[in-house]
Write a protein that holds these residues in place. Structure first.
Motif, PDB file in Angstrom:
ATOM      1  N   GLY A  36      31.624 -61.450 -30.477  1.00 15.75           N
ATOM      2  CA  GLY A  36      31.307 -61.112 -31.854  1.00 15.75           C
ATOM      3  C   GLY A  36      32.249 -60.000 -32.298  1.00 15.75           C
ATOM      4  O   GLY A  36      32.991 -59.432 -31.489  1.00 15.75           O
ATOM      5  N   ARG A  37      32.191 -59.687 -33.570  1.00 15.47           N
ATOM      6  CA  ARG A  37      33.108 -58.671 -34.097  1.00 15.47           C
ATOM      7  C   ARG A  37      32.298 -57.514 -34.701  1.00 15.47           C
ATOM      8  O   ARG A  37      31.381 -57.730 -35.497  1.00 15.47           O
ATOM      9  N   LEU A  38      32.670 -56.292 -34.290  1.00 18.75           N
ATOM     10  CA  LEU A  38      32.057 -55.083 -34.832  1.00 18.75           C
ATOM     11  C   LEU A  38      33.023 -54.431 -35.799  1.00 18.75           C
ATOM     12  O   LEU A  38      34.181 -54.173 -35.447  1.00 18.75           O
ATOM     13  N   GLU A  39      32.578 -54.186 -37.009  1.00 17.53           N
ATOM     14  CA  GLU A  39      33.386 -53.502 -38.016  1.00 17.53           C
ATOM     15  C   GLU A  39      32.600 -52.287 -38.518  1.00 17.53           C
ATOM     16  O   GLU A  39      31.480 -52.429 -39.012  1.00 17.53           O
ATOM     17  N   VAL A  40      33.200 -51.111 -38.373  1.00 17.30           N
ATOM     18  CA  VAL A  40      32.494 -49.857 -38.672  1.00 17.30           C
ATOM     19  C   VAL A  40      33.291 -49.034 -39.664  1.00 17.30           C
ATOM     20  O   VAL A  40      34.529 -48.902 -39.544  1.00 17.30           O
ATOM     21  N   GLN A  41      32.597 -48.464 -40.626  1.00 21.06           N
ATOM     22  CA  GLN A  41      33.163 -47.462 -41.518  1.00 21.06           C
ATOM     23  C   GLN A  41      32.304 -46.204 -41.426  1.00 21.06           C
ATOM     24  O   GLN A  41      31.078 -46.286 -41.376  1.00 21.06           O
ATOM     25  N   VAL A  42      32.974 -45.017 -41.414  1.00 19.41           N
ATOM     26  CA  VAL A  42      32.269 -43.744 -41.360  1.00 19.41           C
ATOM     27  C   VAL A  42      32.757 -42.881 -42.515  1.00 19.41           C
ATOM     28  O   VAL A  42      33.956 -42.600 -42.635  1.00 19.41           O
ATOM     29  N   LEU A  43      31.827 -42.470 -43.373  1.00 19.07           N
ATOM     30  CA  LEU A  43      32.151 -41.695 -44.561  1.00 19.07           C
ATOM     31  C   LEU A  43      31.567 -40.291 -44.443  1.00 19.07           C
ATOM     32  O   LEU A  43      30.528 -40.082 -43.808  1.00 19.07           O
ATOM     33  N   THR A 107      23.943 -55.627 -26.249  1.00 15.69           N
ATOM     34  CA  THR A 107      23.513 -54.404 -26.928  1.00 15.69           C
ATOM     35  C   THR A 107      24.464 -53.270 -26.589  1.00 15.69           C
ATOM     36  O   THR A 107      24.763 -53.027 -25.416  1.00 15.69           O
ATOM     37  N   TYR A 108      24.906 -52.564 -27.623  1.00 12.60           N
ATOM     38  CA  TYR A 108      25.862 -51.470 -27.458  1.00 12.60           C
ATOM     39  C   TYR A 108      25.291 -50.194 -28.069  1.00 12.60           C
ATOM     40  O   TYR A 108      24.458 -50.251 -28.988  1.00 12.60           O
ATOM     41  N   HIS A 109      25.779 -49.079 -27.545  1.00 15.38           N
ATOM     42  CA  HIS A 109      25.369 -47.781 -28.085  1.00 15.38           C
ATOM     43  C   HIS A 109      26.587 -47.108 -28.722  1.00 15.38           C
ATOM     44  O   HIS A 109      27.642 -46.986 -28.091  1.00 15.38           O
ATOM     45  N   LEU A 110      26.421 -46.687 -29.959  1.00 16.67           N
ATOM     46  CA  LEU A 110      27.499 -46.065 -30.723  1.00 16.67           C
ATOM     47  C   LEU A 110      27.136 -44.614 -31.020  1.00 16.67           C
ATOM     48  O   LEU A 110      26.093 -44.333 -31.610  1.00 16.67           O
ATOM     49  N   SER A 111      28.014 -43.692 -30.606  1.00 21.45           N
ATOM     50  CA  SER A 111      27.832 -42.265 -30.904  1.00 21.45           C
ATOM     51  C   SER A 111      28.912 -41.836 -31.890  1.00 21.45           C
ATOM     52  O   SER A 111      30.093 -42.153 -31.705  1.00 21.45           O
ATOM     53  N   LEU A 112      28.504 -41.097 -32.927  1.00 21.26           N
ATOM     54  CA  LEU A 112      29.422 -40.587 -33.934  1.00 21.26           C
ATOM     55  C   LEU A 112      29.222 -39.074 -34.041  1.00 21.26           C
ATOM     56  O   LEU A 112      28.092 -38.602 -34.175  1.00 21.26           O
ATOM     57  N   ALA A 113      30.328 -38.324 -33.985  1.00 21.46           N
ATOM     58  CA  ALA A 113      30.223 -36.866 -34.059  1.00 21.46           C
ATOM     59  C   ALA A 113      31.440 -36.300 -34.757  1.00 21.46           C
ATOM     60  O   ALA A 113      32.521 -36.906 -34.776  1.00 21.46           O
ATOM     61  N   GLY A 115      32.080 -32.395 -34.782  1.00 22.35           N
ATOM     62  CA  GLY A 115      31.943 -30.957 -34.643  1.00 22.35           C
ATOM     63  C   GLY A 115      30.527 -30.483 -34.906  1.00 22.35           C
ATOM     64  O   GLY A 115      29.646 -31.251 -35.321  1.00 22.35           O
ATOM     65  N   PRO A 116      30.264 -29.185 -34.689  1.00 20.72           N
ATOM     66  CA  PRO A 116      28.888 -28.678 -34.726  1.00 20.72           C
ATOM     67  C   PRO A 116      28.265 -28.586 -36.110  1.00 20.72           C
ATOM     68  O   PRO A 116      27.040 -28.475 -36.213  1.00 20.72           O
ATOM     69  N   GLU A 117      29.061 -28.630 -37.191  1.00 19.76           N
ATOM     70  CA  GLU A 117      28.476 -28.490 -38.525  1.00 19.76           C
ATOM     71  C   GLU A 117      27.922 -29.797 -39.070  1.00 19.76           C
ATOM     72  O   GLU A 117      27.225 -29.808 -40.087  1.00 19.76           O
ATOM     73  N   TYR A 118      28.242 -30.901 -38.425  1.00 20.46           N
ATOM     74  CA  TYR A 118      27.754 -32.207 -38.850  1.00 20.46           C
ATOM     75  C   TYR A 118      26.655 -32.688 -37.899  1.00 20.46           C
ATOM     76  O   TYR A 118      26.686 -32.403 -36.700  1.00 20.46           O
ATOM     77  N   VAL A 119      25.713 -33.450 -38.430  1.00 18.36           N
ATOM     78  CA  VAL A 119      24.647 -34.015 -37.610  1.00 18.36           C
ATOM     79  C   VAL A 119      25.195 -35.239 -36.873  1.00 18.36           C
ATOM     80  O   VAL A 119      25.679 -36.190 -37.492  1.00 18.36           O
ATOM     81  N   GLU A 135      28.907 -52.292 -40.231  1.00 17.37           N
ATOM     82  CA  GLU A 135      28.078 -51.102 -40.406  1.00 17.37           C
ATOM     83  C   GLU A 135      28.850 -50.055 -41.203  1.00 17.37           C
ATOM     84  O   GLU A 135      30.061 -49.894 -41.022  1.00 17.37           O
ATOM     85  N   LYS A 136      28.134 -49.364 -42.063  1.00 14.72           N
ATOM     86  CA  LYS A 136      28.708 -48.232 -42.801  1.00 14.72           C
ATOM     87  C   LYS A 136      27.771 -47.041 -42.615  1.00 14.72           C
ATOM     88  O   LYS A 136      26.574 -47.129 -42.878  1.00 14.72           O
ATOM     89  N   TYR A 137      28.349 -45.932 -42.126  1.00 13.70           N
ATOM     90  CA  TYR A 137      27.550 -44.744 -41.855  1.00 13.70           C
ATOM     91  C   TYR A 137      28.066 -43.566 -42.679  1.00 13.70           C
ATOM     92  O   TYR A 137      29.257 -43.494 -42.993  1.00 13.70           O
ATOM     93  N   GLN A 138      27.170 -42.658 -42.989  1.00 15.95           N
ATOM     94  CA  GLN A 138      27.535 -41.413 -43.660  1.00 15.95           C
ATOM     95  C   GLN A 138      27.189 -40.240 -42.759  1.00 15.95           C
ATOM     96  O   GLN A 138      26.046 -40.106 -42.316  1.00 15.95           O
ATOM     97  N   LEU A 139      28.185 -39.407 -42.474  1.00 11.52           N
ATOM     98  CA  LEU A 139      27.955 -38.196 -41.692  1.00 11.52           C
ATOM     99  C   LEU A 139      27.609 -37.049 -42.640  1.00 11.52           C
ATOM    100  O   LEU A 139      28.353 -36.782 -43.589  1.00 11.52           O
ATOM    101  N   LYS A 140      26.498 -36.386 -42.354  1.00 11.32           N
ATOM    102  CA  LYS A 140      26.034 -35.298 -43.209  1.00 11.32           C
ATOM    103  C   LYS A 140      26.152 -33.959 -42.486  1.00 11.32           C
ATOM    104  O   LYS A 140      25.936 -33.872 -41.290  1.00 11.32           O
TER     105      LYS A 140
END
Length: 538
Positions: A36-43, A107-113, A115-119, A135-140
């Motif tokens: 399968g194909r995983l396509e990720v965007q992080v904003l 099943t896969y595990h995805l970690s996004l980070a 630095g310390p100021e972002y969750v 998947e589209k994720y927003q880092l806050k």
């Protein structure tokens, strides 16, 4: 019509054979998609723009071995060897906001980070053969230090740099939200490593509010410790006078830079060099936070030694990438060396640029952190400030520390004066929380004193400010109660070094004996400084 019947039979028979062949399990499996194909965007949630980010993709606890083509690659390694390229030491990788990858079903595990100021974010993903998983994720952020005028820096990064790598390296530091990445050329008695192509403003590469600059960790010896140079307009190295650190420090200052000691002066007998040069006023900065010497990154004993003798020193911090991590003693591949795993924040007055940042650093407006975010003032003055007052003046001290309930769970906030805890607030007390601790303290200015804030989160998370230096009636801020002890300790370190000089070592790493005459002169100069301090105490 009859002449066509045999042909029709042959066609039907061949079609039957084809169906039989296709029904074999191996052939059918070959026809079905195997991935399968995983396509990720992080904003970035605040800008809604793609943002550089650290990614770790794993399955059953093991990192996925295949990397996306979007992974930002830079050659790095200890001793300037090509030990790594795409992957980081903990099997994570950096991308500029997006990536795609073909993966076997599962099943896969995805970690996004970032630095310390972002969750940080953790996600479980189900990949199905023949399907595209988008998947589209927003880092806050949980805190925005640049909005408050404070910009993070890692003063200790070892990666060779040319103009071609600048944009890639900046992607790495942006992915860790490090606003100033100081790339250190490293030296030893024989040679230098991690070359930098330019120095000072010529060596600055900036994009928006992120920049790279050059510095040096040189000299480095096992008898005197490792020296730092930041912000000079050129590199400084005296190969034939290698153990005379003060010559390097004087020249770095002449070139507009700051100098001091790495590794909290804890390893490689750095406390000897810190004593020899610090008491003679040659030291500007000390790395107060790092994971090289201990998994608990804050080591203050040598810092407080100088401060209690009335010697101002600015607190800085750096990762020592790719050498040190908070499981540094395990070695590859488990080591978690990471850019920005500790950092220092500098208050920048005005627009963020190299010169304004360097001015804030020179003024000592800093705090170091591996997670907690500190705010500290004495009578409205920032860390690093000299505060002249008259005896009896009220010193109004305010300290705040900010954290995140799960990522940086705060435990304690302390106000430190002359190395002692003047006030301590913990998370259990009324009005305090895992995300915010605060304390206000009013004390009379009876004598000179240095005042700082210190905070703790989980066992690997700590923060400490550079002090505010309170000078009462024109007198220095030294600590009369502990100064005699620290002067004796200084003498002990000098005797230790002097003894070292008498032993001609067979190990070629140990060359101090070769510089015996020059080092003994410097020891004698420092002993005269100690003698003068003792007279002042009387």
């Amino acid at each position: 019509m009859h002449k066509y019947k045999p042909v029709r039979k042959v066609v039907l028979f061949n079609a039957f054979l084809l169906l039989q062949v296709l029904s074999w399990p191996g052939i059918l499996a070959a026809q079905q998609p195997s991935t399968g194909r995983l396509e990720v965007q992080v904003l970035d949630a605040s800008t809604n723009r793609l943002t550089p980010v650290r990614v770790r993709l794993s399955r059953n606890g093991w990192a996925v071995k295949e990397l996306p083509k979007e992974a930002v690659a830079v050659m790095y390694g200890v001793w300037d060897h090509a030990d790594g390229y795409n992957y980081q030491p903990d099997s994570s990788f950096y991308v500029v906001g997006q990536f795609s990858l073909n993966l076997p079903p599962g099943t896969y595990h995805l970690s996004l980070a970032k630095g310390p100021e972002y969750v940080e974010q953790q996600h479980d993903l189900q990949i199905t053969a023949g399907q595209v998983h988008q998947e589209k994720y927003q880092l806050k952020r949980w805190v925005n230090m640049p909005a408050k005028g404070w910009y993070s820096a890692d003063d200790h990064i070892h990666i060779r740099r040319s103009p071609r790598e600048d944009s890639l390296l900046l992607n790495w530091t942006q992915a860790e939200d490090v606003h100033v990445g100081v790339m250190l050329r490293m030296g030893d008695f024989w040679e230098t490593y991690y070359p930098q192509y330019a120095w000072g403003e010529k060596g600055v590469y900036q994009k928006e509010i992120f920049l790279l600059t050059s510095g040096q960790e040189d000299p480095r010896t096992p008898e005197l410790g490792h020296a730092l140079g930041i912000g000079a307009s050129d590199k400084v190295r005296y190969s034939k006078e290698y153990y005379y650190y003060d010559k390097v420090f004087d020249k770095l200052r002449e070139l507009g830079g700051l100098s001091g000691y790495a590794h909290q002066a804890e390893t490689f007998h750095g406390y000897r060099g810190l004593t020899l040069d610090g008491l003679r006023g040659k030291v500007d900065v000390l790395e107060l936070l790092q994971f090289c010497a201990s998994d608990k990154p804050l080591i203050t004993n040598h810092y407080y030694h100088l401060l209690d003798l009335g010697i101002p020193v600015t607190a800085v911090a750096g990762s020592d990438f790719p050498w040190c991590g908070n499981d540094h003693d395990k070695g590859p591949p488990e080591r978690s060396a990471r850019l920005g795993n500790v950092r220092f924040y500098t208050y920048v007055n005005g627009p963020f640029n190299y010169n304004n940042w360097k001015a804030g650093l020179a003024a000592g407006h800093t705090f170091v952190s591996s997670g907690p975010m500190l705010s500290f003032e004495v009578n409205g003055q920032l860390p690093g400030s000299k505060l002249p007052v008259s005896k009896g003046t009220t010193l109004h001290i305010t300290a705040h520390v900010y954290g995140h309930s799960t990522q940086v769970p705060l435990q304690a906030l302390e106000i430190i004066g002359h190395g002692k805890v003047l006030s301590r607030i913990t998370v259990e007390e009324a009005g305090q929380s895992l995300e915010h601790l605060s304390v206000t303290l009013d004390i009379p200015a009876e004598q000179g004193i240095w005042l700082a804030a210190r905070a703790y989160g989980n066992p690997t998370q700590a923060a400490h400010t550079t002090p505010v230096y309170v000078q009462v009636d024109g007198k220095n801020f030294h600590n009369p109660a502990t100064a005699p002890h620290y002067l004796k300790l200084s003498e002990k370190y000098l005797k230790e070094l002097k003894k070292e000089l008498k032993n001609r070592q067979a190990d070629p790493q140990y060359q101090a004996w070769h510089y015996r005459a020059g080092l003994e002169r410097r020891i004698a100069e420092t002993q005269q400084v100690i003698k003068g301090m003792k007279k002042q105490l009387k």
